[in-house]
Design a protein around this motif. Sequence first.
Motif, PDB file in Angstrom:
ATOM      1  N   ASP A  54       0.731  -1.156  -0.045  1.00  0.00           N
ATOM      2  CA  ASP A  54       0.078   0.043   0.069  1.00  0.00           C
ATOM      3  C   ASP A  54       0.795   1.093  -0.007  1.00  0.00           C
ATOM      4  O   ASP A  54       0.404   2.358   0.410  1.00  0.00           O
ATOM      5  CB  ASP A  54      -0.841  -0.119   1.131  1.00  0.00           C
ATOM      6  CG  ASP A  54      -0.362  -0.140   2.550  1.00  0.00           C
ATOM      7  OD1 ASP A  54       0.677  -0.973   2.440  1.00  0.00           O
ATOM      8  OD2 ASP A  54      -0.526   0.353   3.396  1.00  0.00           O
ATOM      9  N   ASP A  75       4.601   3.857   8.084  1.00  0.00           N
ATOM     10  CA  ASP A  75       3.863   2.769   8.929  1.00  0.00           C
ATOM     11  C   ASP A  75       4.511   2.709  10.392  1.00  0.00           C
ATOM     12  O   ASP A  75       4.230   1.486  10.875  1.00  0.00           O
ATOM     13  CB  ASP A  75       3.727   1.355   8.106  1.00  0.00           C
ATOM     14  CG  ASP A  75       2.643   1.632   7.136  1.00  0.00           C
ATOM     15  OD1 ASP A  75       1.995   2.702   6.915  1.00  0.00           O
ATOM     16  OD2 ASP A  75       2.113   0.627   6.547  1.00  0.00           O
ATOM     17  N   HIS A 131       0.540   3.460  12.746  1.00  0.00           N
ATOM     18  CA  HIS A 131      -0.685   3.333  11.820  1.00  0.00           C
ATOM     19  C   HIS A 131      -1.758   4.243  12.014  1.00  0.00           C
ATOM     20  O   HIS A 131      -2.542   4.628  11.176  1.00  0.00           O
ATOM     21  CB  HIS A 131      -0.967   1.724  11.850  1.00  0.00           C
ATOM     22  CG  HIS A 131      -0.330   0.850  10.920  1.00  0.00           C
ATOM     23  ND1 HIS A 131       0.977   0.289  11.302  1.00  0.00           N
ATOM     24  CD2 HIS A 131      -0.482   0.533   9.516  1.00  0.00           C
ATOM     25  CE1 HIS A 131       1.412  -0.429  10.233  1.00  0.00           C
ATOM     26  NE2 HIS A 131       0.632  -0.179   9.526  1.00  0.00           N
ATOM     27  N   HIS A 162      -1.640   6.635   7.215  1.00  0.00           N
ATOM     28  CA  HIS A 162      -3.028   5.756   7.465  1.00  0.00           C
ATOM     29  C   HIS A 162      -3.950   6.492   8.433  1.00  0.00           C
ATOM     30  O   HIS A 162      -4.875   5.856   8.734  1.00  0.00           O
ATOM     31  CB  HIS A 162      -2.799   4.552   7.825  1.00  0.00           C
ATOM     32  CG  HIS A 162      -1.937   3.629   6.610  1.00  0.00           C
ATOM     33  ND1 HIS A 162      -2.279   3.802   5.412  1.00  0.00           N
ATOM     34  CD2 HIS A 162      -1.010   3.064   6.675  1.00  0.00           C
ATOM     35  CE1 HIS A 162      -1.601   3.062   4.515  1.00  0.00           C
ATOM     36  NE2 HIS A 162      -0.635   2.433   5.552  1.00  0.00           N
TER      37      HIS A 162
HETATM   38 ZN   LIG Z   1       0.730   0.831   4.971  1.00  0.00          ZN
END
Ligand SMILES: [Zn+2]
Length: 292
Positions: free
Chosen positions: A121, A225, A228, A271
């Motif tokens: 991602d 990350d 998160h 995120h």
């Molecule tokens: Zn990620």
Amino acid sequence: MTTATIGAAKITRIEETYGHFFEAKKFFADWRDEAVAEHLAWMAPDHYDPTTGFLKLSIHSWLIDIGGKKILIDTCIGNRKSRKHRPFWDNLDTPYLARLAAAGVRPEEIDMVMCTHLHVDHVGWNTRLDNGRWVPTFPNAKYVFSKIDYEHFSAIDRDPRQGPAIGGAMRDSVFPIVEAGLAQMVDGTETIEEHLKLTPAPGHSPGHVLINLTSRGSQAYFSGDIIHHAIQVYHPTWNSFACVDQPTARTSRRMTLEACAGSGALLLPQHFGAPHICHVDHKGDGFVPRFV
Ligand SMILES: [Zn+2]
């Protein structure tokens, strides 16, 4: 559209997806409803859905415009990528490039793409499908990849018992960039241009890097990350299921939160739910987020 100004840099969030992908209890092994209860007022509905128990997570890029240079940090999942291991990310068709255009930028204008790490991602829009071939989406960009992650995931990809690595993302989103001669491998200790400095922050992946932006005395950290979800500001020992080296991931997370709290730097993770960015303050021997 989330925007921020750091000195001479204008930062814009380019959203790909924002939704409920993972159940909180499965995402965080340490998750306890009692520990979260006091946070529900700020977590629902933008960070967590208490009815279903699912986290709300954003997947976005950060566009930095500084001194006429356009830099993109992390490139989400991408369109038309086969991701059978994550059905909610399989064969996406999102208006990501239209959102980039709405921010005033065409793909040809991107000067640099930086991936905090090489997970599925964070690399997707590196390439796009063109007549059945994966070609660089940003043909005039230098793509900055962690050498440690590149070697780690390449080895997995070559191993017939383990490959393809990261759900096929090495093959459709990373190797085509290397083959096009656009990749620059870094070990995470360099100044990548005047305003951007890398620090190794391993744990979530072996070669994860923390990106510092400094301009006119103001600072921001792009933390990928390492962290998160905003609940981890309160609980920095909580790792996600995807953190490969758990003790090291905790160390990198604490280092990042200390760096923000000590300097007043803005934290820009990949995120966090809305408003997607925050400052971090010390509280006792822990931390609290201060949303912007
Ligand atoms: Zn990620």
